[in-house]
Write a protein that holds these residues in place. Sequence first.
Motif, PDB file in Angstrom:
ATOM      1  N   ALA A 218       0.820  -1.222   0.000  1.00 30.56           N
ATOM      2  CA  ALA A 218       0.000   0.000   0.000  1.00 30.56           C
ATOM      3  C   ALA A 218       0.850   1.266   0.000  1.00 30.56           C
ATOM      4  N   ILE A 219       2.024   1.226   0.609  1.00 26.84           N
ATOM      5  CA  ILE A 219       2.897   2.407   0.607  1.00 26.84           C
ATOM      6  C   ILE A 219       3.291   2.759  -0.817  1.00 26.84           C
ATOM      7  N   ILE A 220       3.608   1.761  -1.592  1.00 27.83           N
ATOM      8  CA  ILE A 220       4.018   1.979  -2.982  1.00 27.83           C
ATOM      9  C   ILE A 220       2.834   2.409  -3.838  1.00 27.83           C
ATOM     10  N   ARG A 221       1.681   1.780  -3.634  1.00 24.39           N
ATOM     11  CA  ARG A 221       0.482   2.196  -4.383  1.00 24.39           C
ATOM     12  C   ARG A 221       0.114   3.638  -4.052  1.00 24.39           C
ATOM     13  N   GLY A 222       0.234   4.023  -2.777  1.00 25.95           N
ATOM     14  CA  GLY A 222      -0.056   5.396  -2.371  1.00 25.95           C
ATOM     15  C   GLY A 222       0.913   6.378  -3.008  1.00 25.95           C
TER      16      GLY A 222
END
Length: 102
Positions: free
Chosen positions: A57-61
């Motif tokens: 999720a950090i990368i998607r964000g």
Amino acid sequence: MQRLTYVELRPMTRDAIREALASDAGTYATALVSAALFDEIAFAEELVAVASSNSDAIIRGAAMICISHLARLHKDVHSMRRLLPALEKGLLDEDYNVRGKA
């Protein structure tokens, strides 16, 4: 509570960006934002498109933030049409932080 520290992003070489993409999520996200802010749109766009479907999720964000940077900096309608599905997917993401950044 963890204290946040402002770090000014600097341009990275493409080799450094590629190396960072194989690292932890925070380093990946930093490299992604650096590419969006400082590199050519075609290079950054490809990285962002891939990152928008990452399992972390950090990368998607970070990918959602990068889409807004690319739109703001380049105002390239063709590019935004290509990234619009990723942005729409981000709005429906299971993680509220990704949704909030989309």
